[in-house]
Design an enzyme around this catalytic site. Sequence first.
Site, PDB file in Angstrom:
ATOM      1  CE  LYS A 109       9.621 -33.274 121.064  1.00 26.92           C
ATOM      2  NZ  LYS A 109      10.974 -33.771 121.321  1.00 26.92           N
ATOM      3  CE1 TYR A 114      -1.967  -6.917 103.050  1.00 26.03           C
ATOM      4  CE2 TYR A 114      -1.500  -9.193 103.672  1.00 26.03           C
ATOM      5  CZ  TYR A 114      -2.320  -8.075 103.719  1.00 26.03           C
ATOM      6  OH  TYR A 114      -3.472  -8.116 104.442  1.00 26.03           O
TER       7      TYR A 114
END
Length: 340
Positions: free
Chosen positions: A33, A238
């Site tokens: 999956k 940042y």
Amino acid sequence: MGRSRLKINAEAIKENVRKIYEFTGKKIIAVVKSNAYGVGIEFVVPLLEPLEEIDAFAVACVEEGIELRKIGVRKEILILGGVLKGEVKALKEFHLTPVVSDPEHLKVLEDENIPFHINVDTGMGRLGFLEDIPKDPRVKGLMTHLSSPADREFSMRQLRKFEGFLKKFIGNSRMSIHVESSAGLIYKVPFATHVRVGLAIYGEKPLKEYPVDIKPALSFEAQVISVKRLPKGHPVSYGRTFVAQRDIRTAVIAVGYADGLMKTLSNRGYLLFKNKKLPILGAVTMDMTVVQVDGVNIKVGDWVEIVNPKRTFVDLARDAGTIPYEVMCNLSPRVERVII
Ligand SMILES: *Cc1c(COP(=O)(O)O)cnc(C)c1O
């Protein structure tokens, strides 16, 4: 030509399947999956399909099942997430086998000659019938799912419950019975015919003490884009969450959270270059991460490792405060997949 890449060791993956089969003595339903846990179905599935230890594949939903057929899978494909209205046509066209877990799934399959498996909830509290398990000639398999494989007592309780259901349900009909996921393999469930395994195939150990001798199969690497000296007092990335306390050398690596490097590794994780740890400085950004490279002979274009056979996704996930499943299935399409 990608600036970040996932190297997939084909031999290791095939060897892991063999080891799982040797350990359990049961045929394997390979769980692929979410694009084979991010590794890439088009790379993993063609390796697995020809192996005789593999009897079937399992995915989450019908769309994923169709994808497998389109890349040439001929073995059985189980849809773990059941079947919803509007999906029956695709089930038939692509010969997909749903796992039924809800009366509504049965309703959708009414009057359809589609074989299915049934999921019994013995303690997972997610999908599965708690009682009133439908008896139906179309049922080809019965499964349950362990919620806490590391907890022996609870798992044994689930197994006993499931065995009780089996006695009532199947009598002497031949059906596939599957319970164990990667971590669940330790229980060697005697009444199961198959195991339902994902993570261990990809070479990642679901438990610290893992008795199955699997080998790491994945490396995650990215290139250096820039190397420079930052003077004392200069901030990094940042929010300026890191400030150089002295002159340092830094390298900017072409990997960020858009590739799958978790932002929680900001200021606490590390990358690797020739077995040397390169501490992550400041915030991990979307496409780039800054690391410290004092005393390391590294240049633009070099490949830095995020994961390698000695530092697996299990280790990376622990540092990031999550699980390998989440890190792996967040590996983005931008990360080039390379089979070695
Ligand atoms: C994902 C999944 C598995 C595989 O689990 P692993 O820990 O990756 O082996 C097995 N069964 C069900 C129901 C699942 O959802």
